[in-house]
Write an enzyme that holds these catalytic residues in place. Structure first.
Site, PDB file in Angstrom:
ATOM      1  N   ASN A  15     -60.277   9.805 -36.661  1.00 37.33           N
ATOM      2  CA  ASN A  15     -60.690   9.445 -38.020  1.00 37.33           C
ATOM      3  C   ASN A  15     -61.880   8.499 -37.896  1.00 37.33           C
ATOM      4  O   ASN A  15     -61.719   7.342 -37.538  1.00 37.33           O
ATOM      5  CB  ASN A  15     -59.515   8.765 -38.749  1.00 37.33           C
ATOM      6  CG  ASN A  15     -59.903   8.276 -40.126  1.00 37.33           C
ATOM      7  OD1 ASN A  15     -61.022   8.519 -40.585  1.00 37.33           O
ATOM      8  ND2 ASN A  15     -58.985   7.586 -40.790  1.00 37.33           N
ATOM      9  N   LYS A  17     -63.717   7.338 -40.168  1.00 38.40           N
ATOM     10  CA  LYS A  17     -63.848   6.423 -41.307  1.00 38.40           C
ATOM     11  C   LYS A  17     -65.304   6.399 -41.807  1.00 38.40           C
ATOM     12  O   LYS A  17     -65.995   7.420 -41.715  1.00 38.40           O
ATOM     13  CB  LYS A  17     -63.298   5.052 -40.925  1.00 38.40           C
ATOM     14  CG  LYS A  17     -61.848   5.149 -40.420  1.00 38.40           C
ATOM     15  CD  LYS A  17     -61.114   3.848 -40.317  1.00 38.40           C
ATOM     16  CE  LYS A  17     -59.712   4.095 -39.801  1.00 38.40           C
ATOM     17  NZ  LYS A  17     -58.897   2.884 -39.745  1.00 38.40           N
ATOM     18  N   HIS A 107     -54.270   8.100 -46.690  1.00 37.80           N
ATOM     19  CA  HIS A 107     -54.496   7.040 -45.702  1.00 37.80           C
ATOM     20  C   HIS A 107     -54.300   5.677 -46.369  1.00 37.80           C
ATOM     21  O   HIS A 107     -54.629   5.500 -47.544  1.00 37.80           O
ATOM     22  CB  HIS A 107     -55.916   7.160 -45.141  1.00 37.80           C
ATOM     23  CG  HIS A 107     -56.135   6.307 -43.942  1.00 37.80           C
ATOM     24  ND1 HIS A 107     -56.380   4.947 -44.036  1.00 37.80           N
ATOM     25  CD2 HIS A 107     -56.101   6.585 -42.616  1.00 37.80           C
ATOM     26  CE1 HIS A 107     -56.506   4.440 -42.814  1.00 37.80           C
ATOM     27  NE2 HIS A 107     -56.333   5.419 -41.935  1.00 37.80           N
ATOM     28  N   GLU A 109     -55.927   3.049 -46.210  1.00 38.94           N
ATOM     29  CA  GLU A 109     -57.154   2.457 -46.769  1.00 38.94           C
ATOM     30  C   GLU A 109     -57.454   3.051 -48.145  1.00 38.94           C
ATOM     31  O   GLU A 109     -57.995   2.371 -49.018  1.00 38.94           O
ATOM     32  CB  GLU A 109     -58.320   2.650 -45.785  1.00 38.94           C
ATOM     33  CG  GLU A 109     -58.161   1.732 -44.580  1.00 38.94           C
ATOM     34  CD  GLU A 109     -58.764   2.252 -43.284  1.00 38.94           C
ATOM     35  OE1 GLU A 109     -59.560   3.197 -43.318  1.00 38.94           O
ATOM     36  OE2 GLU A 109     -58.410   1.699 -42.223  1.00 38.94           O
ATOM     37  N   GLU A 180     -48.573   5.685 -39.842  1.00 36.76           N
ATOM     38  CA  GLU A 180     -49.558   4.649 -39.525  1.00 36.76           C
ATOM     39  C   GLU A 180     -49.109   3.335 -40.173  1.00 36.76           C
ATOM     40  O   GLU A 180     -49.408   3.111 -41.362  1.00 36.76           O
ATOM     41  CB  GLU A 180     -50.943   5.028 -40.069  1.00 36.76           C
ATOM     42  CG  GLU A 180     -51.502   6.304 -39.501  1.00 36.76           C
ATOM     43  CD  GLU A 180     -53.030   6.322 -39.541  1.00 36.76           C
ATOM     44  OE1 GLU A 180     -53.630   6.526 -38.492  1.00 36.76           O
ATOM     45  OE2 GLU A 180     -53.602   6.113 -40.633  1.00 36.76           O
ATOM     46  N   GLY A 186     -56.409  -1.008 -37.045  1.00 35.70           N
ATOM     47  CA  GLY A 186     -57.599  -1.822 -36.812  1.00 35.70           C
ATOM     48  C   GLY A 186     -57.312  -3.238 -36.345  1.00 35.70           C
ATOM     49  O   GLY A 186     -58.211  -4.075 -36.305  1.00 35.70           O
ATOM     50  N   SER A 225     -54.184   1.396 -33.871  1.00 34.19           N
ATOM     51  CA  SER A 225     -54.570   0.752 -32.609  1.00 34.19           C
ATOM     52  C   SER A 225     -54.174   1.555 -31.373  1.00 34.19           C
ATOM     53  O   SER A 225     -53.791   0.987 -30.347  1.00 34.19           O
ATOM     54  CB  SER A 225     -53.998  -0.673 -32.539  1.00 34.19           C
ATOM     55  OG  SER A 225     -54.558  -1.481 -33.554  1.00 34.19           O
TER      56      SER A 225
HETATM   57  P1  13P Z   1     -57.352   2.286 -35.573  1.00 38.65           P
HETATM   58  O1  13P Z   1     -57.091   3.276 -34.468  1.00 38.65           O
HETATM   59  O2  13P Z   1     -58.753   1.763 -35.592  1.00 38.65           O
HETATM   60  O3  13P Z   1     -56.296   1.210 -35.599  1.00 38.65           O
HETATM   61  O4  13P Z   1     -57.213   3.095 -36.971  1.00 38.65           O
HETATM   62  C1  13P Z   1     -56.106   3.913 -37.159  1.00 38.65           C
HETATM   63  C2  13P Z   1     -56.330   4.728 -38.359  1.00 38.65           C
HETATM   64  O5  13P Z   1     -56.440   4.230 -39.464  1.00 38.65           O
HETATM   65  C3  13P Z   1     -56.472   6.175 -38.168  1.00 38.65           C
HETATM   66  O6  13P Z   1     -56.429   6.846 -39.383  1.00 38.65           O
END
Ligand code: 13P
Length: 265
Positions: A15, A17, A107, A109, A180, A186, A225
């Site tokens: 992803n 982002k 997601h 976010e 997740e 993150g 992560s």
């Molecule tokens: P990270 O791997 O940066 O923690 O992000 C995970 C994520 O949100 C994947 O969709």
């Protein structure tokens, strides 16, 4: 080549982002394809690799994605409605038209920064599946919910609502679920293999109770992560069929290492 709809297919999806301009996205996709070992792509039982660039870079990476190339192409979001007066939205058929094979939906976010609720997410999941896209549905609890010990109930409630518009025939290889935990995204602090595996087991039990074998057979990905240093032990913990990777997917060497772990553990 298989259909990738087999039971518990292994997936590793990057992803990206809101990162990478089109030329950077194209370069990263090309680097990945150039370095992916052939045996990972050819054998039926190995890992299926996806990337999820921004909407505007979907087209730029197309030479590397199916059907032209080996990668699976996912959008990071998908409107609930096909088309209409919905400024700023992109519908499922439009995503297919741009070359996407699937979409990430729900997601954290999107939930936390853009106010997406369970009802909207349920509509998006149904719309995307009906249009023939694969769906990576994200669920996961915030830190305070885990601290209060309510994480399993929280995740199962998200799942119940997100799948509420589906018919039993929608529960097939096109539906992938990613656990997740919000506190792991993150932060550099992944769930322990034990905690991730326990949650995946609860999700699988729930899916089995509601959809029988078609529920039991779904691919459950872990996200939050994931790094080269923890991918193998997460994979080995059981009930984890691959990863949804954020930050580490922006670096070809890191992402390839995670893919290798998912294929071999
Ligand atoms: P990270 O791997 O940066 O923690 O992000 C995970 C994520 O949100 C994947 O969709």
């Amino acid at each position: 080549m298989n259909t990738f709809d087999e039971p518990r297919a292994r997936w590793v999806v990057g992803n990206w982002k809101q990162h990478l301009l089109r030329a950077q996205a194209e370069t990263l996709a090309g680097t990945l394809v150039g370095q992916l070992p052939d045996e990972l792509l050819d054998r039926d039982d190995t890992v299926h690799v996806g990337i999820a660039p921004t909407f505007v870079a979907l087209d730029a990476v197309r030479p590397w994605t199916r059907p032209a190339g080996p990668l699976w192409l996912f959008a990071q979001n998908c409107a609930a409605q096909e088309s209409g007066a919905f400024t700023g939205e992109v519908g499922p058929t439009m995503l297919k038209d741009a070359g996407a094979n699937g979409a990430i939906i729900g997601h954290s976010e999107r939930r936390s920064h853009f106010g997406e609720g369970d009802a909207l997410i349920a509509s998006k999941v149904r719309g995307a599946l009906d249009a023939g896209l694969r769906v990576i549905l994200c669920v996961g609890e915030p830190l305070e919910v885990r601290r209060a010990g309510n994480h399993e109930a929280h995740v199962l409630a998200q799942l119940t609502q997100a799948l509420s518009h589906l018919k039993p025939e929608h529960i097939n290889g096109r539906l992938i679920i990613a656990y997740e935990p919000v506190w792991a995204i993150g932060t550099g602090v992944a769930a322990t293999p034990g905690d991730a595996s326990t949650m995946h087991n609860r999700i699988r039990t729930w899916l089995t109770a509601h959809y029988g074998q078609s529920g039991a057979d779904r691919s459950l990905l872990y996200g939050g992560s994931v790094k080269p240093g923890n991918a193998a032990e997460l994979m080995a913990a059981g009930d984890i069929d691959g990863f949804l990777v954020g930050g580490a997917s922006l670096d070809a060497a890191s992402f390839l290492s995670i893919i290798q772990s998912a294929a071999t553990e």
